[in-house]
Design a protein around this motif. Structure first.
Motif, PDB file in Angstrom:
ATOM      1  N   GLU A  59      36.344  16.738  20.326  1.00 28.30           N
ATOM      2  CA  GLU A  59      36.564  17.652  21.451  1.00 28.30           C
ATOM      3  C   GLU A  59      35.696  18.891  21.261  1.00 28.30           C
ATOM      4  O   GLU A  59      36.179  19.966  20.930  1.00 28.30           O
ATOM      5  N   TRP A  60      34.393  18.725  21.474  1.00 26.91           N
ATOM      6  CA  TRP A  60      33.450  19.803  21.245  1.00 26.91           C
ATOM      7  C   TRP A  60      33.307  20.710  22.463  1.00 26.91           C
ATOM      8  O   TRP A  60      33.196  21.919  22.321  1.00 26.91           O
ATOM      9  N   ALA A  61      33.267  20.108  23.638  1.00 25.61           N
ATOM     10  CA  ALA A  61      33.059  20.893  24.858  1.00 25.61           C
ATOM     11  C   ALA A  61      33.594  20.115  26.052  1.00 25.61           C
ATOM     12  O   ALA A  61      33.727  18.893  26.004  1.00 25.61           O
ATOM     13  N   ALA A  62      33.902  20.846  27.108  1.00 23.52           N
ATOM     14  CA  ALA A  62      34.331  20.240  28.371  1.00 23.52           C
ATOM     15  C   ALA A  62      33.856  21.134  29.505  1.00 23.52           C
ATOM     16  O   ALA A  62      33.961  22.365  29.416  1.00 23.52           O
ATOM     17  N   VAL A  63      33.333  20.524  30.547  1.00 23.71           N
ATOM     18  CA  VAL A  63      32.880  21.268  31.722  1.00 23.71           C
ATOM     19  C   VAL A  63      33.913  21.083  32.816  1.00 23.71           C
ATOM     20  O   VAL A  63      34.319  19.965  33.123  1.00 23.71           O
ATOM     21  N   ARG A  64      34.338  22.180  33.396  1.00 21.96           N
ATOM     22  CA  ARG A  64      35.320  22.147  34.473  1.00 21.96           C
ATOM     23  C   ARG A  64      34.699  22.783  35.716  1.00 21.96           C
ATOM     24  O   ARG A  64      34.582  23.997  35.799  1.00 21.96           O
ATOM     25  N   PRO A  65      34.271  21.942  36.667  1.00 24.99           N
ATOM     26  CA  PRO A  65      33.686  22.494  37.895  1.00 24.99           C
ATOM     27  C   PRO A  65      34.754  23.153  38.750  1.00 24.99           C
ATOM     28  O   PRO A  65      35.912  22.758  38.741  1.00 24.99           O
ATOM     29  N   ARG A  66      34.353  24.162  39.475  1.00 25.45           N
ATOM     30  CA  ARG A  66      35.230  24.866  40.412  1.00 25.45           C
ATOM     31  C   ARG A  66      34.587  24.772  41.800  1.00 25.45           C
ATOM     32  O   ARG A  66      34.032  25.743  42.294  1.00 25.45           O
ATOM     33  N   PRO A  67      34.644  23.575  42.418  1.00 24.88           N
ATOM     34  CA  PRO A  67      33.951  23.407  43.700  1.00 24.88           C
ATOM     35  C   PRO A  67      34.610  24.201  44.809  1.00 24.88           C
ATOM     36  O   PRO A  67      35.830  24.392  44.818  1.00 24.88           O
ATOM     37  N   GLY A  68      33.797  24.675  45.706  1.00 23.92           N
ATOM     38  CA  GLY A  68      34.301  25.357  46.889  1.00 23.92           C
ATOM     39  C   GLY A  68      34.395  24.369  48.040  1.00 23.92           C
ATOM     40  O   GLY A  68      34.014  23.201  47.921  1.00 23.92           O
ATOM     41  N   ALA A  69      34.903  24.841  49.161  1.00 26.34           N
ATOM     42  CA  ALA A  69      35.058  23.974  50.334  1.00 26.34           C
ATOM     43  C   ALA A  69      33.708  23.484  50.845  1.00 26.34           C
ATOM     44  O   ALA A  69      33.617  22.403  51.429  1.00 26.34           O
ATOM     45  N   GLU A  70      32.657  24.263  50.616  1.00 26.60           N
ATOM     46  CA  GLU A  70      31.333  23.891  51.110  1.00 26.60           C
ATOM     47  C   GLU A  70      30.547  23.044  50.108  1.00 26.60           C
ATOM     48  O   GLU A  70      29.433  22.612  50.402  1.00 26.60           O
ATOM     49  N   THR A  71      31.096  22.775  48.932  1.00 24.29           N
ATOM     50  CA  THR A  71      30.411  21.971  47.920  1.00 24.29           C
ATOM     51  C   THR A  71      30.373  20.515  48.369  1.00 24.29           C
ATOM     52  O   THR A  71      31.412  19.917  48.632  1.00 24.29           O
ATOM     53  N   PRO A  72      29.183  19.923  48.457  1.00 24.54           N
ATOM     54  CA  PRO A  72      29.123  18.514  48.853  1.00 24.54           C
ATOM     55  C   PRO A  72      29.640  17.608  47.726  1.00 24.54           C
ATOM     56  O   PRO A  72      29.363  17.843  46.552  1.00 24.54           O
ATOM     57  N   ALA A  73      30.371  16.585  48.104  1.00 24.38           N
ATOM     58  CA  ALA A  73      30.941  15.663  47.119  1.00 24.38           C
ATOM     59  C   ALA A  73      29.843  14.938  46.343  1.00 24.38           C
ATOM     60  O   ALA A  73      29.998  14.650  45.153  1.00 24.38           O
ATOM     61  N   TRP A  74      28.700  14.674  46.986  1.00 22.65           N
ATOM     62  CA  TRP A  74      27.627  13.966  46.299  1.00 22.65           C
ATOM     63  C   TRP A  74      27.107  14.768  45.112  1.00 22.65           C
ATOM     64  O   TRP A  74      26.653  14.197  44.120  1.00 22.65           O
ATOM     65  N   LEU A  75      27.193  16.086  45.197  1.00 24.42           N
ATOM     66  CA  LEU A  75      26.729  16.931  44.108  1.00 24.42           C
ATOM     67  C   LEU A  75      27.610  16.760  42.875  1.00 24.42           C
ATOM     68  O   LEU A  75      27.117  16.688  41.744  1.00 24.42           O
ATOM     69  N   LEU A  76      28.908  16.664  43.093  1.00 25.96           N
ATOM     70  CA  LEU A  76      29.813  16.417  41.979  1.00 25.96           C
ATOM     71  C   LEU A  76      29.580  15.028  41.395  1.00 25.96           C
ATOM     72  O   LEU A  76      29.675  14.833  40.178  1.00 25.96           O
ATOM     73  N   ARG A  77      29.259  14.073  42.252  1.00 26.26           N
ATOM     74  CA  ARG A  77      28.982  12.715  41.784  1.00 26.26           C
ATOM     75  C   ARG A  77      27.708  12.677  40.923  1.00 26.26           C
ATOM     76  O   ARG A  77      27.667  12.023  39.889  1.00 26.26           O
ATOM     77  N   VAL A  78      26.683  13.381  41.364  1.00 27.69           N
ATOM     78  CA  VAL A  78      25.443  13.441  40.579  1.00 27.69           C
ATOM     79  C   VAL A  78      25.710  14.102  39.228  1.00 27.69           C
ATOM     80  O   VAL A  78      25.245  13.633  38.188  1.00 27.69           O
ATOM     81  N   SER A  79      26.489  15.168  39.251  1.00 31.72           N
ATOM     82  CA  SER A  79      26.832  15.848  38.005  1.00 31.72           C
ATOM     83  C   SER A  79      27.607  14.925  37.068  1.00 31.72           C
ATOM     84  O   SER A  79      27.384  14.946  35.854  1.00 31.72           O
TER      85      SER A  79
END
Length: 157
Positions: A59-79
């Motif tokens: 358990e070295w690191a974890a990224v927790r995105p905080r998407p907004g309403a305008e964040t496209p879902a495809w961007l989270l998928r690419v990430s």
């Protein structure tokens, strides 16, 4: 292999996995940062028992995105799938630009194997891949169900 070579292979494997785990999470963060999506990088997220214990559990690191309403879902998928880019240098092996690490004896192949293991998406990554639209809907404060899903089973209908 001699005992010294086995020890060196284990050290190379453990080191590559340790560095690769961090690179895996930073690959997620790189896409989010480039797109301007707010996110938090938690270093040693399971450090309740101490840093050493969290590090030994991987358990070295974890990224927790905080998407907004305008964040496209495809961007989270690419990430979510971006850690696959960690094996991009190995795509140059068939062309002959990079030497094949598995063609010769030595500990380099163990380090490459550990690095390649870290390029695999985690179960959480696949969850983001398939349900990114739900994260965006939740950020938008939407309480409506996503079309085609069953709220009781939390999966496709």
């Amino acid at each position: 292999m001699t005992p010294i070579e086995i020890l060196a292979a284990l050290v190379a494997l453990a080191s590559a996995v340790s560095i690769g785990l961090v690179a895996h999470e930073l690959a997620h963060a790189a896409v989010l940062r480039a797109a301007g999506v707010p996110h938090v990088i938690d270093w040693f997220p399971g450090s309740d028992g101490g840093l050493l214990q969290a590090g030994l559990r991987g358990e070295w690191a974890a990224v927790r995105p905080r998407p907004g309403a305008e964040t496209p879902a495809w961007l989270l998928r690419v990430s979510a799938m971006m850690p696959l880019a960690l094996v991009a240098p190995l795509a140059l092996v068939p062309v002959g630009v990079v030497a094949d690490p598995f063609a010769s004896e030595g500990v380099a192949r163990f380090a490459v194997l550990g690095w390649m293991a870290c390029a695999l998406p985690s179960p959480q990554d696949f969850s983001v891949l398939w349900y990114a639209d739900r994260a965006v809907d939740a950020a938008a404060g939407s309480t409506a169900e996503t079309p085609g899903t069953d709220a009781a089973t939390d999966g496709p209908a």
